[in-house]
Motif scaffolding. Structure first.
Motif, PDB file in Angstrom:
ATOM      1  N   LEU A 124       0.790  -1.231   0.000  1.00  0.00           N
ATOM      2  CA  LEU A 124       0.000   0.000   0.000  1.00  0.00           C
ATOM      3  C   LEU A 124       0.824   1.284   0.000  1.00  0.00           C
ATOM      4  O   LEU A 124       0.378   2.293  -0.543  1.00  0.00           O
ATOM      5  N   PRO A 125       2.014   1.304   0.605  1.00  0.00           N
ATOM      6  CA  PRO A 125       2.790   2.551   0.532  1.00  0.00           C
ATOM      7  C   PRO A 125       3.062   3.040  -0.885  1.00  0.00           C
ATOM      8  O   PRO A 125       3.216   4.250  -1.098  1.00  0.00           O
ATOM      9  N   TRP A 126       3.108   2.131  -1.875  1.00  0.00           N
ATOM     10  CA  TRP A 126       3.299   2.592  -3.246  1.00  0.00           C
ATOM     11  C   TRP A 126       2.121   3.471  -3.672  1.00  0.00           C
ATOM     12  O   TRP A 126       2.307   4.531  -4.274  1.00  0.00           O
ATOM     13  N   GLY A 127       0.902   3.020  -3.337  1.00  0.00           N
ATOM     14  CA  GLY A 127      -0.266   3.831  -3.648  1.00  0.00           C
ATOM     15  C   GLY A 127      -0.341   5.080  -2.801  1.00  0.00           C
ATOM     16  O   GLY A 127      -0.712   6.160  -3.286  1.00  0.00           O
ATOM     17  N   ALA A 128       0.040   4.959  -1.524  1.00  0.00           N
ATOM     18  CA  ALA A 128       0.005   6.114  -0.633  1.00  0.00           C
ATOM     19  C   ALA A 128       0.983   7.190  -1.098  1.00  0.00           C
ATOM     20  O   ALA A 128       0.699   8.393  -1.016  1.00  0.00           O
ATOM     21  N   ALA A 129       2.139   6.773  -1.610  1.00  0.00           N
ATOM     22  CA  ALA A 129       3.124   7.742  -2.103  1.00  0.00           C
ATOM     23  C   ALA A 129       2.570   8.513  -3.299  1.00  0.00           C
ATOM     24  O   ALA A 129       2.751   9.734  -3.404  1.00  0.00           O
ATOM     25  N   ALA A 130       1.897   7.809  -4.189  1.00  0.00           N
ATOM     26  CA  ALA A 130       1.315   8.477  -5.358  1.00  0.00           C
ATOM     27  C   ALA A 130       0.233   9.467  -4.937  1.00  0.00           C
ATOM     28  O   ALA A 130       0.146  10.586  -5.459  1.00  0.00           O
ATOM     29  N   VAL A 131      -0.598   9.059  -3.961  1.00  0.00           N
ATOM     30  CA  VAL A 131      -1.650   9.951  -3.463  1.00  0.00           C
ATOM     31  C   VAL A 131      -1.040  11.182  -2.803  1.00  0.00           C
ATOM     32  O   VAL A 131      -1.494  12.310  -3.012  1.00  0.00           O
ATOM     33  N   ALA A 132       0.011  10.974  -2.003  1.00  0.00           N
ATOM     34  CA  ALA A 132       0.649  12.092  -1.300  1.00  0.00           C
ATOM     35  C   ALA A 132       1.266  13.079  -2.293  1.00  0.00           C
ATOM     36  O   ALA A 132       1.164  14.298  -2.125  1.00  0.00           O
ATOM     37  N   ARG A 133       1.894  12.552  -3.343  1.00  0.00           N
ATOM     38  CA  ARG A 133       2.496  13.449  -4.342  1.00  0.00           C
ATOM     39  C   ARG A 133       1.426  14.234  -5.084  1.00  0.00           C
ATOM     40  O   ARG A 133       1.591  15.426  -5.354  1.00  0.00           O
ATOM     41  N   ARG A 134       0.326  13.557  -5.408  1.00  0.00           N
ATOM     42  CA  ARG A 134      -0.763  14.254  -6.120  1.00  0.00           C
ATOM     43  C   ARG A 134      -1.381  15.330  -5.240  1.00  0.00           C
ATOM     44  O   ARG A 134      -1.675  16.441  -5.705  1.00  0.00           O
ATOM     45  N   LEU A 135      -1.570  15.017  -3.981  1.00  0.00           N
ATOM     46  CA  LEU A 135      -2.139  15.981  -3.050  1.00  0.00           C
ATOM     47  C   LEU A 135      -1.205  17.174  -2.869  1.00  0.00           C
ATOM     48  O   LEU A 135      -1.641  18.330  -2.853  1.00  0.00           O
ATOM     49  N   ALA A 136       0.097  16.898  -2.766  1.00  0.00           N
ATOM     50  CA  ALA A 136       1.068  17.971  -2.570  1.00  0.00           C
ATOM     51  C   ALA A 136       1.032  18.967  -3.729  1.00  0.00           C
ATOM     52  O   ALA A 136       1.225  20.170  -3.526  1.00  0.00           O
ATOM     53  N   GLY A 137       0.774  18.465  -4.935  1.00  0.00           N
ATOM     54  CA  GLY A 137       0.719  19.348  -6.089  1.00  0.00           C
ATOM     55  C   GLY A 137      -0.437  20.322  -6.053  1.00  0.00           C
ATOM     56  O   GLY A 137      -0.413  21.340  -6.756  1.00  0.00           O
ATOM     57  N   ALA A 138      -1.458  20.024  -5.244  1.00  0.00           N
ATOM     58  CA  ALA A 138      -2.625  20.898  -5.151  1.00  0.00           C
ATOM     59  C   ALA A 138      -2.583  21.818  -3.937  1.00  0.00           C
ATOM     60  O   ALA A 138      -3.512  22.589  -3.715  1.00  0.00           O
TER      61      ALA A 138
END
Length: 315
Positions: A14-28
């Motif tokens: 799950l951390p692979w998915g969590a990392a992608a979510v965190a990066r996407r959120l950071a961009g906003a």
């Protein structure tokens, strides 16, 4: 036991998915919020991974607490001891890598201080003589306060107003302790490889945070953008001081074109209620992804041992 194995796989994947979510959120989010979101996400992902490994490592010990003979545990789950050994080896390797990375970070800062020893200046600025074009924020070390280190080559490459941007940028790194966030996330990469993507994203947002501080300090976003572009171009061939993925923070690092575009195309970023709510929801999602998986694994292991204990007592 299949249930427990599925939880193990999910918790570690799950951390692979969590990392992608965190990066996407950071961009906003505004840079400051983005940096804290990424740092907390990295810590939670690392913590969830360690919790999962500890749970696997303790299976034989949980069985002994329930007074279940190890032989009977192996009859039900033959892989219990090998899996516990693998988990123990992985944690030992993580500890070795963590200690090694920590000393590499400290060594990088030590050598940077040694290279800046010949610098001269006033206050928090050290100007190092030489033709190299470089500038970076040097964190405090062994009782010495942090300094902004600038080579004379960089000073010559910039105009007067642009030098103010450079100094304001590096001072923002020091005053907001950006090096601590960078160091924490860098250490978390030794626990789970998915954190490396978070580290790369954090580096960009830390520079954006300092860019906004520099633009606010000089009161002109165009001048700030021009200074960052000129400094990056002048230092393009300069080898960066780095230890693994942990660089000393500098105005010339990161994807400079995107940073310049952000300064020219955006107004000064002020966190709005929507951004705060988005950040809170993102952190909550990260907690759920990284933490609940580890809790579910611990619960599953406990239930498995309880079931095995009942089975042994009934036989």
């Amino acid at each position: 036991m299949t249930y427990v194995l599925v939880l193990v796989v999910l918790t570690l994947a799950l951390p692979w998915g969590a990392a992608a979510v965190a990066r996407r959120l950071a961009g906003a989010l505004p840079p400051r919020h983005a940096c804290w979101t990424l740092t907390v996400a990295a810590v939670l992902m690392a913590g969830g991974t360690i919790s999962a490994l500890i749970g696997l490592f303790h299976v034989p010990f949980l069985a002994s607490l329930e007074r279940i003979p190890l032989v009977r545990v192996l009859e039900v789950w033959p892989a219990a001891v090998p899996v516990a050994c693998v988990a123990g080896v992985i944690m030992l390797l993580q500890l070795v890598l963590l200690v090694r990375r920590w000393f590499r970070q400290r060594s990088l800062i030590k050598h940077a201080w040694q290279s800046a020893a010949e610098g001269t200046g006033d206050g928090d600025v050290l100007v190092v003589p030489g033709a190299d074009v470089d500038a970076f924020a040097l964190p405090g070390y062994r009782g010495r306060s942090g300094r902004v280190v600038v080579t004379s080559g960089m000073v010559r490459a910039l105009r007067h107003g642009e030098r103010e941007v450079l100094l304001a940028h590096e001072r923002a790194h020091l005053s907001d302790r950006h090096h601590l966030l960078s160091a924490v996330v860098d250490l978390a990469t030794t626990v789970h490889p998915a954190v490396r993507g978070v580290r790369a994203s954090l580096g960009f947002h830390l520079e954006r945070w300092a860019d906004e501080a520099a633009a606010a300090a000089v009161g002109n976003r165009k001048v700030a953008a021009a200074a960052i572009a000129r400094a990056a171009l002048a230092g393009a061939s300069q080898e960066r001081r780095t230890s693994g993925g942990y660089p000393l923070l500098s105005v010339t690092t990161g994807p400079v074109p995107q940073r310049v575009e952000a300064l020219l195309g955006l107004k000064p970023e002020v966190p709005q209620g929507g951004a705060r709510r988005a950040g809170a929801l993102g952190l909550a999602a990260t907690v759920a992804v990284s933490g609940l998986g580890a809790l579910a694994l611990a619960y599953g292991l406990h239930e498995y041992v309880e079931y095995a204990a009942i089975a042994v007592r009934g036989s």
